[in-house]
Design an enzyme around this catalytic site. Structure first.
Site, PDB file in Angstrom:
ATOM      1  N   ARG A  92       0.805  -1.219   0.000  1.00 26.98           N
ATOM      2  CA  ARG A  92       0.000   0.000   0.000  1.00 26.98           C
ATOM      3  C   ARG A  92       0.844   1.278   0.000  1.00 26.98           C
ATOM      4  NH1 ARG A  92      -4.862  -0.795   4.259  1.00 26.98           N
ATOM      5  NH2 ARG A  92      -5.621  -2.836   3.596  1.00 26.98           N
ATOM      6  N   ASP A 108      -3.680   4.227   4.776  1.00 21.88           N
ATOM      7  CA  ASP A 108      -2.719   3.969   3.699  1.00 21.88           C
ATOM      8  C   ASP A 108      -3.378   3.381   2.452  1.00 21.88           C
ATOM      9  OD1 ASP A 108      -3.227   1.463   4.645  1.00 21.88           O
ATOM     10  OD2 ASP A 108      -1.189   1.032   5.306  1.00 21.88           O
ATOM     11  N   ASP A 109      -4.728   3.305   2.434  1.00 17.40           N
ATOM     12  CA  ASP A 109      -5.419   2.945   1.189  1.00 17.40           C
ATOM     13  C   ASP A 109      -6.256   4.127   0.689  1.00 17.40           C
ATOM     14  OD1 ASP A 109      -7.279   2.758   3.196  1.00 17.40           O
ATOM     15  OD2 ASP A 109      -7.756   0.632   2.882  1.00 17.40           O
ATOM     16  N   ASP A 152     -11.500   6.459  15.153  1.00 17.90           N
ATOM     17  CA  ASP A 152     -12.278   7.488  14.451  1.00 17.90           C
ATOM     18  C   ASP A 152     -13.566   7.832  15.210  1.00 17.90           C
ATOM     19  OD1 ASP A 152     -13.265   4.955  13.832  1.00 17.90           O
ATOM     20  OD2 ASP A 152     -13.358   5.259  11.663  1.00 17.90           O
ATOM     21  N   HIS A 155     -13.509   2.793   1.151  1.00 15.11           N
ATOM     22  CA  HIS A 155     -13.924   1.642   0.331  1.00 15.11           C
ATOM     23  C   HIS A 155     -15.153   0.953   0.917  1.00 15.11           C
ATOM     24  CE1 HIS A 155     -11.940  -0.968   3.256  1.00 15.11           C
ATOM     25  NE2 HIS A 155     -10.861  -0.224   3.140  1.00 15.11           N
TER      26      HIS A 155
HETATM   27  N1  UDP Z   1      -3.564  -0.776  10.199  1.00 16.47           N
HETATM   28  C1  UDP Z   1      -2.602  -0.719  11.184  1.00 16.47           C
HETATM   29  N2  UDP Z   1      -2.260  -1.870  11.817  1.00 16.47           N
HETATM   30  C2  UDP Z   1      -2.810  -3.074  11.484  1.00 16.47           C
HETATM   31  C3  UDP Z   1      -3.790  -3.110  10.483  1.00 16.47           C
HETATM   32  C4  UDP Z   1      -4.158  -1.944   9.861  1.00 16.47           C
HETATM   33  O1  UDP Z   1      -2.073   0.351  11.482  1.00 16.47           O
HETATM   34  O2  UDP Z   1      -2.446  -4.064  12.071  1.00 16.47           O
HETATM   35  C5  UDP Z   1      -3.930   0.459   9.515  1.00 16.47           C
HETATM   36  C6  UDP Z   1      -3.792   0.333   8.011  1.00 16.47           C
HETATM   37  O3  UDP Z   1      -2.473   0.618   7.627  1.00 16.47           O
HETATM   38  C7  UDP Z   1      -4.808   1.340   7.524  1.00 16.47           C
HETATM   39  C8  UDP Z   1      -5.884   1.318   8.618  1.00 16.47           C
HETATM   40  O4  UDP Z   1      -5.267   0.743   9.753  1.00 16.47           O
HETATM   41  O5  UDP Z   1      -4.239   2.642   7.449  1.00 16.47           O
HETATM   42  C9  UDP Z   1      -7.115   0.517   8.211  1.00 16.47           C
HETATM   43  O6  UDP Z   1      -6.724  -0.786   7.868  1.00 16.47           O
HETATM   44  P1  UDP Z   1      -7.405  -1.604   6.675  1.00 16.47           P
HETATM   45  O7  UDP Z   1      -7.527  -0.730   5.471  1.00 16.47           O
HETATM   46  O8  UDP Z   1      -6.611  -2.851   6.493  1.00 16.47           O
HETATM   47  O9  UDP Z   1      -8.806  -1.996   7.254  1.00 16.47           O
HETATM   48  P2  UDP Z   1     -10.261  -1.368   7.115  1.00 16.47           P
HETATM   49  O10 UDP Z   1     -10.561  -0.845   8.475  1.00 16.47           O
HETATM   50  O11 UDP Z   1     -10.219  -0.288   6.094  1.00 16.47           O
HETATM   51  O12 UDP Z   1     -11.099  -2.508   6.697  1.00 16.47           O
HETATM   52 MN    MN Z   2      -9.050   0.180   4.433  1.00 18.35          MN
END
Ligand code: UDP
Ligand code: MN
Length: 308
Positions: free
Chosen positions: A77, A143-144, A232, A256
């Site tokens: 990413r 980071d996405d 958040d 997303h």
């Molecule tokens: N992240 C982190 N540690 C972890 C897993 C995720 O800091 O062990 C961060 C990741 O880099 C991203 C955010 O948390 O910036 C959200 O993670 P992800 O996109 O995988 O999950 P989502 O919550 O969007 O499904």
């Molecule tokens: Mn994500």
């Protein structure tokens, strides 16, 4: 204009009129009017020179953009962000576990998992990093996320720069309900809006300063534990429930969790953030035409970046 000029007809008055009662009243009225005009002139002169000058133009280096990341996403990413929007934005801060040279990397000792504690620990580091800086705005992204710095600046510039601003997009269509832990194991139901971290959000410095009693140092983790919700949600709780300030809902942030195909291609340059991710075994990404195929550029960030 000189004061003498204002009073000169008075001297003329004294010279030509006999001082009967009517004349005295007229003179007094004249003196009164002259004094008012004099005060008006001196008051307007004493207004500071810069009182009407607007704030200096907001620049990208005035914004603390914190990108939350973790070691295992650096090669995937983070590399994508570094080759796209980050290379256009020199000033930003990466909150992570391991070092990547050339950027303002803040290395935390947070756990490297997706737990509420680990994520709040990183948000706390992002907040503290901003507070220690002299930046005017704090923005968090994951980071996405793809950030369009121009769109971000025009959004932030439209707000009063000394205002209490919390802007982002909720992923729910109604406020979240939390059970705040009180003394003696009691709980209280609280409802508030929060901006999804995965879409990015921003806070003005003035508001961030007001959040300090619940957000600085170890307080952020403590507040997050009180509502047992992620980072958040904790920001939303502090702003809306502790400070009584309403979040500004803005459709220009995207995570997303929403269907990214619904963003019209022509409106993409105006969007502040974009994202990508797998949803129901399929890639959820924006629709953007470009020379890169969906296989070569599944996130569409490379194609998006070429158009800027
Ligand atoms: N992240 C982190 N540690 C972890 C897993 C995720 O800091 O062990 C961060 C990741 O880099 C991203 C955010 O948390 O910036 C959200 O993670 P992800 O996109 O995988 O999950 P989502 O919550 O969007 O499904
Ligand atoms: Mn994500």
């Amino acid at each position: 204009m000189s004061v003498i000029c204002l009073f000169s007809p008075l001297f003329h008055f004294f010279g030509v009129l006999r001082m009967d009662g009517k004349a005295v009243k007229t003179i007094l009225l004249y003196i009164y009017i002259c004094l008012c005009v004099y005060l008006l002139i001196t008051c307007s002169r004493s207004v500071p020179e810069d009182a009407h000058v607007s704030q200096p133009e907001l620049k990208v280096e005035d914004v603390y953009i914190a990108v939350k990341t973790t070691g295992r996403f650096h090669k995937t990413r983070l590399a994508l962000l570094l080759e796209t929007w980050i290379s256009r934005t020199k000033y930003l801060f990466l909150i992570s576990l391991s070092l990547s040279p050339g950027y303002n990397m803040v290395v935390t000792d947070c756990q490297s998992d997706h737990s509420q504690q680990a994520l709040s620990c990183k948000m706390s580091a992002e907040y503290d990093g901003f507070m220690a800086s002299n930046k005017r705005w704090f923005c968090h992204v994951d980071d996405d996320n793809y950030v369009n710095p121009e769109a971000l600046l025009s959004l932030l510039s439209a707000f009063p720069q000394e205002g209490d601003i919390y802007v982002g997009k909720p992923s729910l269509d109604k406020p979240i309900t939390a059970h705040e832990l009180l003394e003696g194991n009691a709980t209280r139901e609280v409802q508030f809006w929060f901006a999804t971290g995965g879409a990015g959000f921003c806070l003005s410095r003035r508001l961030a300063e007001k959040m300090a009693p619940w957000a600085s140092g170890s307080q952020f983790m403590r507040t997050s534990a009180k509502i047992r919700l992620p980072d958040d949600c904790t920001v939303g709780f502090i702003v809306e429930k502790r400070l009584g300030i309403s979040m500004v809902h803005c459709p220009l942030f995207h995570s997303h969790l929403e269907n990214l195909l619904l963003i019209g291609q022509r409106s993409i340059p105006q969007q502040v953030t974009l994202s990508y991710g797998i949803f129901e075994n399929k890639m959820n990404s924006i629709e953007v035409k470009g020379s890169f195929s969906k296989e070569d550029d599944p996130s569409r960030f490379v194609s998006r970046n070429i158009h800027s």
